[in-house]
Design an enzyme around this catalytic site. Structure first.
Site, PDB file in Angstrom:
ATOM      1  N   SER A 236       0.879 -12.216   5.840  1.00 67.40           N
ATOM      2  CA  SER A 236      -0.090 -11.801   6.852  1.00 67.40           C
ATOM      3  C   SER A 236      -0.770 -10.525   6.385  1.00 67.40           C
ATOM      4  CB  SER A 236       0.617 -11.555   8.181  1.00 67.40           C
ATOM      5  OG  SER A 236       1.431 -10.398   8.060  1.00 67.40           O
ATOM      6  N   LYS A 237      -1.645 -10.034   7.219  1.00 66.23           N
ATOM      7  CA  LYS A 237      -2.395  -8.816   6.879  1.00 66.23           C
ATOM      8  C   LYS A 237      -1.455  -7.655   6.556  1.00 66.23           C
ATOM      9  CE  LYS A 237      -6.448  -9.652   9.634  1.00 66.23           C
ATOM     10  NZ  LYS A 237      -7.002  -9.429  10.933  1.00 66.23           N
ATOM     11  N   ARG A 238      -0.317  -7.667   7.223  1.00 63.26           N
ATOM     12  CA  ARG A 238       0.683  -6.636   7.003  1.00 63.26           C
ATOM     13  C   ARG A 238       1.069  -6.518   5.520  1.00 63.26           C
ATOM     14  NH1 ARG A 238       5.971  -7.111   7.708  1.00 63.26           N
ATOM     15  NH2 ARG A 238       5.807  -9.303   8.245  1.00 63.26           N
ATOM     16  N   HIS A 239       1.029  -7.631   4.810  1.00 64.56           N
ATOM     17  CA  HIS A 239       1.390  -7.617   3.391  1.00 64.56           C
ATOM     18  C   HIS A 239       0.192  -7.287   2.503  1.00 64.56           C
ATOM     19  CE1 HIS A 239       4.274 -10.501   5.245  1.00 64.56           C
ATOM     20  NE2 HIS A 239       5.112  -9.807   4.526  1.00 64.56           N
ATOM     21  N   GLY A 240      -0.898  -6.892   3.136  1.00 60.54           N
ATOM     22  CA  GLY A 240      -2.092  -6.637   2.340  1.00 60.54           C
ATOM     23  C   GLY A 240      -2.801  -7.932   1.967  1.00 60.54           C
TER      24      GLY A 240
END
Ligand code: GLU
Length: 462
Positions: A236-240
Site C-alpha cells: 500500500s501507500k504506506r510502503h511507498g
C-alpha cells in the site's frame, strides 16, 4: 482467438499491482496473437474520477501496454446491463426481492449468533414479486452442485453452490452491481482469459454461475497473488508504493519496471533481465507462483541500472530527453552530447541521474557545492590551479592524454597528492566532485570552456 482484458476502476492512479496484472494480460494476449481490451469500470460514480481515468491511460501509454479495443466505459453501457437483467428475470434466473435492510441485518445477526456463515435465506426467491421502488434484483444461484474453477495460476478450486447466496445484481434504482457488469462485459467482449488479482477470487464462482445462466461461454481464469510490502502486509501507500507515473518521474525506464514486475511472482531459472521479446517467448501465466511476493525497491533500482547499462549512449540520451526538458536543460543529440552520456552512463541508476551526472556539460556552472569547496579549496589551491591553467593553455592538441600529462606535471610541481589537483578542478568545471575522470571530463568539455571555467573558479575560490 485469445482475448484478455484489463478493467481498472478509476478510483485512483494506476498502481504497480494493477500494472503487473495488466502486463500479464497483455503478454498473454500478445503471445497468442490475441486481443487486449481496456475497460474502465467506472460504475462507482462517487469514487470514480476523470483524473483517475487519465492517470490510468497515461500509465498504460508510458508502460507501452497498447490495447486493441477500448477504452470501454461501463457508465456508457447501462442500457445493455438493464437489458441483460431483464433477460435474466424473464428466464427465471433472477427475481425481485423486497427484504428490508432491517430484516437482512437481523437475519445476519441471527446466523452469526448460531455460528453460521451469513447468507441470504431466499425468502423472496419463489414469490414472483413484481418490480417496485424498494425491490432489488437477485440472481437465482443454483442450490446444489459445485462450481469448479480450473484456475490457470492456482489450480482447481471447488466451491459448493451451497456456500453462495443469491447475489444482488440490481439495486432498487435499477443500477447494476459490480458482478453483473463484469459478467456482461466479459461476455459481450468475448473475453477468453480473465487474469486478475486473487482479491477477486470470491467473485469468480458467482460470475461463473451468472455466465452459465446467460448461456455464455466461460473464460479461463487466472488469479494472481497479491504483491506484499517487505513487512508481509499487502502493498500500500504506506510502503511507498506509488503510481506508476511516479516511477517515471523518479527516472525509471518503463521496461525496467515491467521487467521487475513480471519477475515478482514468475521466474525463468535464475534469469533476472529479459527483453520484451524474451518475455513474449518465455512467460506463461500457468507458471506464475501461487504465493504472494514482496516488493523490493532496491531490486527494482538494480534492474533499472542494468537496463540503463544495456542501452547505447544515444538511446540513453533519447530516453532522457524528457528529464532534461523537465530540468530546463536544452540538449541536442550531437556526437559530443552522446559522448558525454557515454562517459557518465556507468554512474547512472536512473534517468534523473543521467541529468544530474551530465549537466555540467550542458549548463554553465552556476554554483559550487559548499561542502566540496570546504573540503578541497585550501590555501595553495590557487597556485595549483594557476599552474595547471598555464600548462593547459599551451596544449595545442586537446586530448585526454595531453590533459592528463598537464595534471601530472602540476601534481609533481607542487608535490601534492593527485586529488589536491583533481578535486579543485572538478569543482571549478562541474560545480562538485562527482564527475568522471578528470582527463575525460576536460577533454570533452573542450579547451576554451575548460580554461574559462578554471579561471572563473580561480577567481571565485580566492
Ligand atoms: N475493476 C476491478 C478492479 O479494479 C477489476 C475486476 C476484474 O478484473 O474482474 O479491481
Amino acid at each position: 482467438m485469445t482475448v484478455t482484458r484489463f478493467p481498472p476502476s478509476p478510483t485512483g492512479y494506476l498502481h504497480i499491482g494493477g500494472a503487473r496484472t495488466a502486463f500479464y494480460s497483455w503478454l498473454h494476449a500478445r503471445q497468442n496473437n490475441g486481443r487486449f481490451v481496456l475497460r474502465i469500470e467506472d460504475t462507482d460514480l462517487e469514487r470514480s474520477t476523470q483524473e483517475s481515468v487519465q492517470a490510468i491511460l497515461d500509465g498504460m501509454q508510458w508502460l507501452g501496454l497498447d490495447y486493441d479495443e477500448g477504452p470501454y466505459y461501463q457508465t456508457q453501457r447501462f442500457d445493455r446491463y438493464k437489458e441483460v437483467i431483464a433477460d435474466l428475470l424473464a428466464a427465471g434466473h433472477a427475481y425481485h426481492c423486497e427484504c428490508s435492510k432491517e430484516r437482512l441485518d437481523a437475519m445476519r445477526e441471527e446466523q452469526k449468533a448460531n455460528g453460521l456463515k451469513p447468507k441470504y435465506d431466499g425468502r423472496c426467491r419463489e414469490l414472483g414479486l413484481a418490480d417496485a421502488d424498494n425491490t432489488v434484483v437477485r440472481f437465482k444461484n443454483p442450490l446444489t452442485g459445485d462450481v469448479v474453477i480450473e484456475d490457470m495460476v492456482k489450480g482447481n478450486i471447488v466451491i459448493s453452490n451451497h456456500e453462495l447466496d443469491d447475489l444482488v445484481i440490481a439495486r432498487p434504482d435499477g443500477v447494476p452491481t459490480y458482478n453483473l457488469t463484469v459478467v456482461v462485459d466479459d461476455m459481450d467482449m468475448g473475453i477468453t482469459h480473465v487474469i486478475r488479482g486473487d482479491d477477486h477470487i470470491n467473485n469468480t464462482p458467482r460470475q461463473i454461475n451468472i455466465l452459465r445462466a446467460l448461456g455464455a461461454e466461460l473464460p479461463r481464469y487466472g488469479h494472481v497473488p497479491m504483491i506484499l510490502g517487505q513487512d508481509g502486509a499487502r502493498l500500500s501507500k504506506r510502503h511507498g508504493a506509488v503510481s506508476v507515473m511516479q516511477y517515471r518521474d523518479e527516472g525509471y525506464l518503463p521496461e525496467a519496471l515491467l521487467n521487475y514486475l513480471v519477475r515478482l511472482g514468475w521466474s525463468h531459472g535464475d534469469q533476472e533481465l529479459f527483453t520484451q521479446q524474451e518475455l513474449l517467448d518465455l512467460f506463461r501465466i500457468e507458471d506464475v507462483s501461487r504465493a504472494p511476493s514482496a516488493f523490493n525497491p532496491e531490486k527494482l533500482l538494480w534492474v533499472n541500472q542494468e537496463k540503463i547499462k544495456q542501452l547505447s549512449a544515444a538511446e540513453l540520451l533519447d530516453k532522457s530527453a524528457w528529464y532534461f526538458k523537465q530540468a530546463g536543460i536544452q540538449v541536442e543529440e550531437t556526437a559530443e552530447s552522446v559522448a558525454v552520456i557515454d562517459l557518465i552512463k556507468e554512474r547512472c541508476k536512473t534517468l534523473l541521474d543521467v541529468v544530474t551526472q551530465s549537466q555540467w556539460y550542458f549548463c554553465a556552472v552556476s554554483e559550487y557545492d559548499a561542502a566540496a569547496v570546504k573540503k578541497w579549496i585550501k590555501p595553495g589551491t590557487s597556485e595549483i590551479l594557476s599552474t595547471l591553467i598555464g600548462k593547459l593553455a599551451d596544449v595545442s592538441d586537446w586530448t585526454a592524454d595531453n590533459i592528463q600529462h598537464c595534471v601530472q606535471q602540476t601534481v609533481d610541481a607542487h608535490e601534492v597528492g593527485f586529488a589536491k589537483v583533481a578535486q579543485p578542478v572538478r569543482i571549478a568545471v562541474t560545480g562538485g566532485t562527482n564527475s568522471p575522470s578528470i582527463d575525460a571530463t576536460l577533454a570533452i568539455l573542450g579547451s576554451a570552456e575548460t580554461l574559462k571555467r578554471l579561471r572563473a573558479g580561480l577567481a571565485a575560490f580566492v
